[in-house]
Design an enzyme around this catalytic site. Structure first.
Site, PDB file in Angstrom:
ATOM      1  N   HIS A   1     -12.099   4.313   4.507  1.00 49.20           N
ATOM      2  CA  HIS A   1     -10.740   3.762   4.457  1.00 49.20           C
ATOM      3  C   HIS A   1     -10.493   3.125   3.082  1.00 49.20           C
ATOM      4  O   HIS A   1     -10.823   1.978   2.844  1.00 49.20           O
ATOM      5  CB  HIS A   1     -10.579   2.715   5.570  1.00 49.20           C
ATOM      6  CG  HIS A   1      -9.172   2.279   5.773  1.00 49.20           C
ATOM      7  ND1 HIS A   1      -8.812   1.346   6.722  1.00 49.20           N
ATOM      8  CD2 HIS A   1      -8.010   2.634   5.167  1.00 49.20           C
ATOM      9  CE1 HIS A   1      -7.500   1.155   6.691  1.00 49.20           C
ATOM     10  NE2 HIS A   1      -7.000   1.925   5.735  1.00 49.20           N
TER      11      HIS A   1
ATOM     12  N   ASN B   1       0.791  -1.229   0.000  1.00 44.00           N
ATOM     13  CA  ASN B   1       0.000   0.000   0.000  1.00 44.00           C
ATOM     14  C   ASN B   1       0.822   1.277   0.000  1.00 44.00           C
ATOM     15  O   ASN B   1       0.268   2.372   0.034  1.00 44.00           O
ATOM     16  CB  ASN B   1      -0.921   0.017   1.219  1.00 44.00           C
ATOM     17  CG  ASN B   1      -0.142   0.136   2.529  1.00 44.00           C
ATOM     18  OD1 ASN B   1       1.078  -0.084   2.561  1.00 44.00           O
ATOM     19  ND2 ASN B   1      -0.820   0.477   3.600  1.00 44.00           N
TER      20      ASN B   1
ATOM     21  N   GLN C   1     -14.201   0.496  12.318  1.00 39.38           N
ATOM     22  CA  GLN C   1     -14.514   0.453  10.894  1.00 39.38           C
ATOM     23  C   GLN C   1     -15.451  -0.705  10.574  1.00 39.38           C
ATOM     24  O   GLN C   1     -15.153  -1.828  10.999  1.00 39.38           O
ATOM     25  CB  GLN C   1     -13.213   0.336  10.088  1.00 39.38           C
ATOM     26  CG  GLN C   1     -12.343   1.562  10.214  1.00 39.38           C
ATOM     27  CD  GLN C   1     -11.114   1.533   9.327  1.00 39.38           C
ATOM     28  OE1 GLN C   1     -10.382   2.506   9.288  1.00 39.38           O
ATOM     29  NE2 GLN C   1     -10.859   0.472   8.605  1.00 39.38           N
TER      30      GLN C   1
ATOM     31  N   ARG D   1      -3.685   4.731  11.363  1.00 37.12           N
ATOM     32  CA  ARG D   1      -4.775   4.058  12.063  1.00 37.12           C
ATOM     33  C   ARG D   1      -5.513   5.087  12.906  1.00 37.12           C
ATOM     34  O   ARG D   1      -4.901   5.946  13.550  1.00 37.12           O
ATOM     35  CB  ARG D   1      -4.261   2.918  12.953  1.00 37.12           C
ATOM     36  CG  ARG D   1      -3.821   1.678  12.185  1.00 37.12           C
ATOM     37  CD  ARG D   1      -4.981   0.996  11.485  1.00 37.12           C
ATOM     38  NE  ARG D   1      -4.608  -0.217  10.767  1.00 37.12           N
ATOM     39  CZ  ARG D   1      -4.260  -0.258   9.485  1.00 37.12           C
ATOM     40  NH1 ARG D   1      -4.210   0.862   8.766  1.00 37.12           N
ATOM     41  NH2 ARG D   1      -3.962  -1.407   8.904  1.00 37.12           N
TER      42      ARG D   1
END
Length: 358
Positions: free
Chosen positions: A309, A117, A285, A256
């Site tokens: 997200h 990522n 989430q 986070r």
């Protein structure tokens, strides 16, 4: 064996776009691979409560796959019930949805697709900084409602050039953020990390390390959080630290949600201590509909750049983490060594990573 995957539902979008690999519809592209070897593959987005697919099947699954975007929270209680569980794989980056101490005690391996990522999130960080500094969101909302009052937007719009920008964590993502900020001619690029960058790497991005966190935030016009969540970083950005920020600074968090105290951040935005907060990560989430970060505003009615997200799940990133998940599975099934950078908890226990290595 049974492989259980908790992914997010893509609905019609995943049916139309097969590259949405992280969805329940496209199943990381590994169903045929697993079933051809006789393995059972259970895929669902149902993860809440004792009657959920997640909790029903975790009791006898050998492999758990989940994503940071719709995580199956593997608590100590669930680990106690998971009698067959041998390995947990994050299709992406991040392991804070797993009780790592309990995993170590039970000899359960925990792995992630490290680096899958980094480019995607670093780009999102820079985008979020610009959205806040240029006051973009309220400008676009003004156009959508048919208004045109330039002064209302321009009164809180700035250039990034000449500003001091700092990253908490200078690992894979934080360092790439610094690289991407170089062309903006910021006044200074700073970083806070328990580990100093190699001298040549620091020179390459012209970044200076500040060893005291309160001193660090006091120098920055923009702070971006790029460190992992663990016991040492949970609630790191709290009411006390926020007092040391420059008044009117901007804060971006794509690491986070729980690294930042939810209510302290909202209060700082409402008071103007922070001019804005942006990011895509939430302490829970999916975020509840009444989550205060959805609607918080600064005194000028702006300063909110929150999104779901998705920074690390672009189509490009999904291809990387789907391939990485399959590679980890192949290594596990053939008893080959895993790539060291992917290991959070290995066969011999917890693998300690550097503070900024996210």
């Amino acid at each position: 064996m049974k492989v259980l995957a908790i992914l997010y539902s893509g609905g019609k979008h995943a049916e139309e776009e097969s590259r949405l690999l992280g969805t329940t519809e496209n199943q990381l592209g590994i169903r045929d691979y697993l079933q051809s070897q006789g393995h059972e593959y259970i895929v669902s987005d149902d993860k809440e409560g004792p009657d959920s697919v997640f909790q029903k099947h975790i009791v006898d699954a050998e492999v758990l796959i989940t994503t940071p975007f719709h995580p199956g929270y593997l608590t100590r209680d669930l680990i106690e019930k998971a009698k067959n569980l041998k390995i947990c794989i994050t299709a992406g980056v991040g392991s804070d949805h797993i009780d790592l101490n309990a995993a170590v005690e039970k000899g359960i391996q925990v792995l992630e697709v490290s680096g899958s990522n980094v480019v995607s999130v670093a780009e999102h960080v820079v985008m979020s900084i610009l959205l806040l500094v240029r006051n973009f969101v309220p400008a676009h909302e003004m156009i959508e409602r048919g208004d045109w009052q330039v002064s209302e937007i321009a009164r809180n719009a700035y250039d990034l050039e000449g500003k001091v920008v700092g990253t908490i964590g200078a690992g894979r993502i934080g360092y790439r953020v610094l690289q991407r900020l170089l062309p903006f001619d910021c006044k200074e690029l700073l970083y806070f990390d328990y580990t100093a960058l190699p001298e040549q790497a620091a020179r390459t991005v012209n970044a200076k390390r500040v060893e005291d966190l309160k001193e660090f935030v006091s120098k920055c016009d923009v702070v971006t959080v790029n460190c992992p969540l663990h016991e040492g970083t949970k609630g790191l950005v709290n009411a006390d630290l926020l007092k040391h920020f420059k008044k009117g600074a901007w804060l971006v968090n794509t690491a986070r949600g729980a690294i930042c105290d939810k209510d302290a951040v909202a209060a700082a935005v409402a008071s103007g201590q922070l001019n804005g907060y942006a990011g895509d990560v939430w302490n829970v989430q999916p975020a509840p509909k009444d989550h205060i970060w959805r609607t918080m505003k600064n005194p000028l009615g702006a300063g909110n750049g929150m999104v779901p997200h998705y920074s690390g799940t672009t189509l490009d990133a999904q291809a990387r983490y789907a391939n990485g998940t399959k590679s980890i599975l192949e290594n596990y099934l053939t008893n080959k060594d895993q790539e060291p950078q992917n290991i959070i908890v290995g066969k011999k226990g917890y693998e300690t990573k550097a503070y900024g290595q996210r």
